[in-house]
Design an enzyme around this catalytic site. Structure first.
Site, PDB file in Angstrom:
ATOM      1  N   GLY A   6       0.809  -1.208   0.000  1.00  0.00           N
ATOM      2  CA  GLY A   6       0.000   0.000   0.000  1.00  0.00           C
ATOM      3  C   GLY A   6       0.845   1.262   0.000  1.00  0.00           C
ATOM      4  O   GLY A   6       1.900   1.331  -0.642  1.00  0.00           O
ATOM      5  N   SER A   7       0.389   2.248   0.745  1.00  0.00           N
ATOM      6  CA  SER A   7       1.033   3.566   0.687  1.00  0.00           C
ATOM      7  C   SER A   7       2.433   3.597   1.282  1.00  0.00           C
ATOM      8  O   SER A   7       3.170   4.560   1.050  1.00  0.00           O
ATOM      9  CB  SER A   7       0.151   4.603   1.389  1.00  0.00           C
ATOM     10  OG  SER A   7      -1.035   4.825   0.642  1.00  0.00           O
TER      11      SER A   7
END
Length: 485
Positions: A215-216
């Site tokens: 993810g981020s």
């Protein structure tokens, strides 16, 4: 008469030669076959006839041996077994060995030739060396903070000393007690069947053997690639990024959880985790430079061992531009172990240099004399030093002004990056909460610890799954434990 005596003597000599040839055949040619025969218990009896060497944390053993008084005399015991299982693995009379118990089995069992001052003499006399000890790099306080921080949640923590690559914590939950597998009783068989049938897979070492969409948190890698490639030169200059961002060659529109991401600066986009900015940056950098940057951090490396094998973290190099945009925000086929993401944070903290992580500090003979030491670990440049300095600034901003406030530590500088990774068809799977970070005490000359935390949410708490809410507090506890120990 003399002739008959000579014939008898020759026949006896022939029988003696035949006997010697057969003995040599049995002892040399067929020895491996007999050794491997399941009916031959002699190797097992010899293997468990003496205590096994110990695995040490902070100078104290977290393993031991128990005298059962049976043919397979000594059984393995474990102190705080579930907490240290992702490091020790198990040593079972019925099911073999895993993790450190397997990677260092020769030394722990006493079979390693390095333990014998006169190996040939041992071969002649049949004596067996006492098992040696394995001294780990683990920080006991950090290990406990990670284990207790995860609690009943499913997830993993990896912590590294950035300047050396020493692994300070390695935790996976849910866990299991390896001592329950040590013997060969019916109880050990029941435990084995129960653990293997458990859908939560407690024997899976999630810290090094499971890969997740990062993810981020992968935006640290994308930012490094963009800065190194010159796609961004000023942290506070507008990035000319639309919101929403239509992925190239598609009608798919990428949006953000945060507001005000349109044309955000890199600093703002990093602090508030703007997907549109980083997807566009990845596309602008291009697959060649993005892949090169990811691989410099350690992605796509199938040979990493610590000393047991670590699953390969992946960045797909055969993607189109739309897929590259998703890959650049830690989605699509991008996958990482928690240890790999700790290496990403460690590279930022260490001025752009990433050192190979390792778990064994040194090995010792039973008397305490040195067998081998880890020595200095090789390093490679994951990014330019100037880029690392800018990323330290960005990660510090996340904790001081952005989504990582829950990781702040009084008396220390902390840098971090949150992530909430979607997965499954149509993002239907429960998200994973991520946090990667590093910390440097105010009196320290360099960062002392880099951490990656992943927490697997459940369907019941789906709306509450976030890197800031679930993972960052665990990372803070681990970093505090290292800074104060």
């Amino acid at each position: 008469m003399t002739r008959h005596i000579r014939h008898a003597a020759a026949f006896c000599a022939l029988l003696l030669v035949a006997l010697l040839v057969n003995a040599a055949r049995v002892q040399i040619v067929q020895a491996p076959e007999y050794d491997d025969n399941p009916a031959n218990r002699r190797p097992d009896i010899a293997r468990y006839q003496q205590p096994r060497g110990d695995i040490l944390v902070g100078g104290e053993p977290v393993t031991g041996s128990r005298d059962t008084g049976e043919h397979l005399r000594f059984e393995r015991t474990y102190l705080d077994g579930p907490m240290y299982a992702p490091i020790t693995g198990f040593a079972s009379q019925a099911y073999g060995t895993t993790l450190l118990e397997h990677a260092e089995d020769g030394l722990l069992s006493g079979a390693d030739p390095l333990l014998a001052p006169l190996p040939l003499w041992n071969d002649v006399t049949g004596t067996h060396n006492p098992g040696g000890d394995v001294v780990t790099t683990i920080n006991g306080a950090a290990q406990r903070a990670a284990f207790e921080g995860l609690g009943r949640r499913k997830g993993a923590v990896a912590a590294i000393e950035p300047s050396t690559g020493r692994i300070l914590a390695l935790v996976s939950t849910p866990s299991y007690d390896p001592q329950q597998l040590s013997g060969n009783s019916a109880a050990a068989t029941r435990t084995w069947d129960r653990l293997n049938g458990d859908p939560d897979r407690p024997m899976l070492n999630r810290a090094v053997r499971r890969t997740y969409p990062p993810g981020s948190t992968f935006k640290v890698v994308t930012a490094a690639a963009a800065l190194d490639a010159g796609a961004v030169r000023d942290l506070d200059a507008p990035t000319r990024s639309p919101d929403p961002y239509t992925l190239p060659g598609t009608r798919t529109r990428l949006t953000n959880e945060a507001d005000d991401c349109r044309d955000a600066t890199l600093r703002e986009a990093f602090e508030w985790s703007c997907n549109t900015v980083f997807a566009k940056l990845g596309v602008d950098v291009g697959v060649t430079d993005m892949a090169a940057s990811a691989e410099a951090f350690g992605f796509n490396d199938a040979k990493l061992r610590v000393p047991f094998a670590v699953s390969r973290s992946t960045f797909d190099t055969s993607v189109d531009r739309a897929q590259l945009g998703l890959s650049s925000i830690g989605q699509y086929n991008t996958r990482a172990t928690p240890l790999q993401m700790a290496m990403v944070a460690a590279a930022v903290a260490n001025g752009g240099q990433v050192r190979s992580p390792f778990l064994v500090e040194r090995t010792l003979r039973a008397g305490g004399s040195l067998v081998a030491t880890a020595g200095s670990r090789p390093s490679r440049e994951a990014m330019r030093p100037k880029t690392a300095a800018l990323l330290k600034e960005l990660m510090t901003g996340v904790v001081e002004n952005g989504t990582g406030a829950n990781a702040a530590i009084r008396g220390a500088t902390v840098g971090g990056k949150t992530g909430t990774a979607q997965h499954g068809v149509g993002n239907s799977g429960t998200p994973y909460a991520w946090f990667v970070s590093w910390a440097q005490g105010d009196d320290d000359l360099e960062p002392k610890v880099a951490v990656a935390v992943v927490v697997e949410g459940s369907a019941s708490d789906r709306e509450d799954v976030s890197g800031s809410g679930l993972a960052a507090p665990i990372a803070r506890e681990v970093m505090e434990a290292v800074l104060t120990s």
